[in-house]
Design a protein around this motif. Sequence first.
Motif, PDB file in Angstrom:
ATOM      1  N   ILE A 180       1.651   4.282  10.985  1.00 55.23           N
ATOM      2  CA  ILE A 180       1.487   3.138  10.041  1.00 55.23           C
ATOM      3  C   ILE A 180       2.595   3.205   9.318  1.00 55.23           C
ATOM      4  O   ILE A 180       3.182   1.969   8.743  1.00 55.23           O
TER       5      ILE A 180
ATOM      6  N   LEU B 204      -7.656   8.023   4.516  1.00 54.02           N
ATOM      7  CA  LEU B 204      -7.834   8.826   5.759  1.00 54.02           C
ATOM      8  C   LEU B 204      -8.674  10.267   5.381  1.00 54.02           C
ATOM      9  O   LEU B 204      -9.323  10.461   6.335  1.00 54.02           O
ATOM     10  N   GLU B 205      -8.278  10.738   4.375  1.00 56.36           N
ATOM     11  CA  GLU B 205      -9.054  12.005   4.049  1.00 56.36           C
ATOM     12  C   GLU B 205     -10.374  11.639   3.752  1.00 56.36           C
ATOM     13  O   GLU B 205     -11.295  12.474   4.371  1.00 56.36           O
TER      14      GLU B 205
ATOM     15  N   TRP C 196      -2.961   5.793   1.784  1.00 51.54           N
ATOM     16  CA  TRP C 196      -3.146   6.007   3.301  1.00 51.54           C
ATOM     17  C   TRP C 196      -3.979   7.322   3.271  1.00 51.54           C
ATOM     18  O   TRP C 196      -4.988   7.687   3.704  1.00 51.54           O
ATOM     19  N   GLN C 197      -3.091   8.223   2.602  1.00 53.50           N
ATOM     20  CA  GLN C 197      -3.486   9.554   2.887  1.00 53.50           C
ATOM     21  C   GLN C 197      -5.127   9.735   2.116  1.00 53.50           C
ATOM     22  O   GLN C 197      -5.853  10.563   3.017  1.00 53.50           O
TER      23      GLN C 197
ATOM     24  N   GLN D  58       5.006  -0.215   8.646  1.00 52.54           N
ATOM     25  CA  GLN D  58       5.286  -0.547   7.193  1.00 52.54           C
ATOM     26  C   GLN D  58       6.604  -0.897   7.035  1.00 52.54           C
ATOM     27  O   GLN D  58       7.125  -1.845   6.315  1.00 52.54           O
TER      28      GLN D  58
ATOM     29  N   SER E 292       0.897  -1.105  -0.042  1.00 55.14           N
ATOM     30  CA  SER E 292       0.068  -0.169   0.035  1.00 55.14           C
ATOM     31  C   SER E 292       0.801   1.174  -0.067  1.00 55.14           C
ATOM     32  O   SER E 292       1.881   1.116   0.672  1.00 55.14           O
ATOM     33  N   SER E 293       0.327   2.154  -0.743  1.00 55.11           N
ATOM     34  CA  SER E 293       1.249   3.428  -0.860  1.00 55.11           C
ATOM     35  C   SER E 293       0.862   4.472  -0.002  1.00 55.11           C
ATOM     36  O   SER E 293      -0.294   4.730   0.534  1.00 55.11           O
TER      37      SER E 293
ATOM     38  N   LEU F 138      -1.052   8.199  10.711  1.00 54.04           N
ATOM     39  CA  LEU F 138      -0.625   7.730   9.497  1.00 54.04           C
ATOM     40  C   LEU F 138       1.219   7.563   9.820  1.00 54.04           C
ATOM     41  O   LEU F 138       1.795   6.800   9.079  1.00 54.04           O
TER      42      LEU F 138
ATOM     43  N   THR G 105      -4.375  12.579  12.796  1.00 55.50           N
ATOM     44  CA  THR G 105      -4.575  11.607  11.576  1.00 55.50           C
ATOM     45  C   THR G 105      -3.384  11.592  11.011  1.00 55.50           C
ATOM     46  O   THR G 105      -3.057  10.211  10.420  1.00 55.50           O
ATOM     47  N   TYR G 106      -2.652  12.639  10.528  1.00 53.72           N
ATOM     48  CA  TYR G 106      -1.576  12.442   9.524  1.00 53.72           C
ATOM     49  C   TYR G 106      -0.167  12.507  10.305  1.00 53.72           C
ATOM     50  O   TYR G 106       0.844  12.301   9.669  1.00 53.72           O
TER      51      TYR G 106
ATOM     52  N   ARG H 178       8.650  -4.516   6.314  1.00 59.96           N
ATOM     53  CA  ARG H 178       9.349  -4.541   4.944  1.00 59.96           C
ATOM     54  C   ARG H 178      10.690  -5.151   5.312  1.00 59.96           C
ATOM     55  O   ARG H 178      11.187  -5.964   4.835  1.00 59.96           O
TER      56      ARG H 178
END
Lengths: 258, 237
Positions: B138, A108-109, A104-105, B142, A99-100, B135, B130-131, B146
Amino acid sequence: MSAPLAGKHCLVAGGVHQLTGVMLKYLQQAGAATSIAFDPLEGSQAIALVSDTQVDVARMRALDFSSARMLQSQVMSFEPLDTLIWLPRWYGLSAFLESSSADWQQALERNFEQVVYTLQAVTRLFIAQSQGGRIIIVSLLPAQHPHPDSSVLAMSLSALQTLSLRAAHELRSHHITVNTVVAGWSQSDWSYPVTEVFDPSPQGLATNIAAACAFLASDSASHMTGSSLTVDDGYRLHMRTRSTLDQNLSKVTSPVRA
Amino acid sequence: MSGFQLRQVTLYVKLLVLMALQGSVILIVDIADEAEFHWQLADRLTQAGADVALQSPVNSTELTARVKALRQSGQRVLGVVADPTQPSEVLALMQSVIKTLSRLDTLIVLVPDMPKHFLALGPDELRHWTYHQALAAITVCQAAARELVGQAQPGRLLLLSFTDTEAAPHPVPSSFSMLIGSMALELKAFGISVSGISIARDSATDCARAVTAFLEADLPTTGQYLSLDGALFEVAA
């Protein structure tokens, strides 16, 4: 069909897809006046959908979901509203490792941040109207049950679900209910990507989802808040068996994009 | 069993538990700004025999001093300055850990749970959570996943979400619980377990002890989200 929503005005907002059309039609048959709200970039899709569905929509509104302030100003100018039904705008599938950041952005937006702004704006309208209101969020099964290739979807929708439970608690005193309809696979075919609940939407399943929303919008559900109705032919019970999990893991292939 | 035999067995079990983290390489990334918990956890993990890498968003004398203090345990300790909201810095963080400590076995991410209010939640606070926090967590998970997959050996991701018990009179599921479940399903094939623990902010010392005990116990569990309560303390006793 009887008219359990007679005299009510329902706004269907968020994603524009086949389920949106089924929803509008069902609500109208249940007696409601309906409006549709969408992102300006999806305006032509919305117009085409309303035309194809041949549903008589009271208002079509392009709303700026990305700006809390602008959205509040737009919503406060609405005529009296009874119910908001939110449909997801992002519903892609991809392996967690692949997933890029953009996925995600965007998820979530569109499935969280912008929905929060919309719920807050409509809540303030309901409070100003002083007659309560109904907020119904349509979600997908991965928001409640882990599923392969659905981490982006799961995170964005489950964050919304967590917030909606808090909203349900907070808004009780204003007689505003907040409930969720969780959509999953239909028993006829459990092999298609779950995101095809929205488009192309299996007709029977889409009608059931709309019916669940109509119930939650009706007076029969006036004492329900913080609840979740699952429409999945019992898939979430079936998926817990090892063989089903292995089958699903083997079926996951390429990402599906909204 | 005689008293002597019971003491022998107890000592043997304690030694087994102590050895569970010996030589293990653990990276702790603090997105929740819980510095005190961060250091206490790192201290307990080094005492348990783990080599620890600590991420900090700023280069400070405190980071240097803490790393030096942790090294007194005899374990390898690395301090890395990295902004977890920037994917390039997260990648550099992973590379730094591998270069210095040779591998990664466990990632621990500290992240705050969602703000408790709804109508009063402003855009700035919402966007920050959120960001800049969710995020970022996350992105770090990730990158670590990896790396673990690349190493082709078992590993662990542990997400610790911090919550204010006073502000949440009613229980709601953590916003990270489904993410943990989905990651667990997909990463199981690579031998990577994924767990979450919800931690009350007002009990840092006890929680650090319990999280260490959880790791030492090396339970065959994945996809679970636990609330930290008295039950875990019994494992640490």
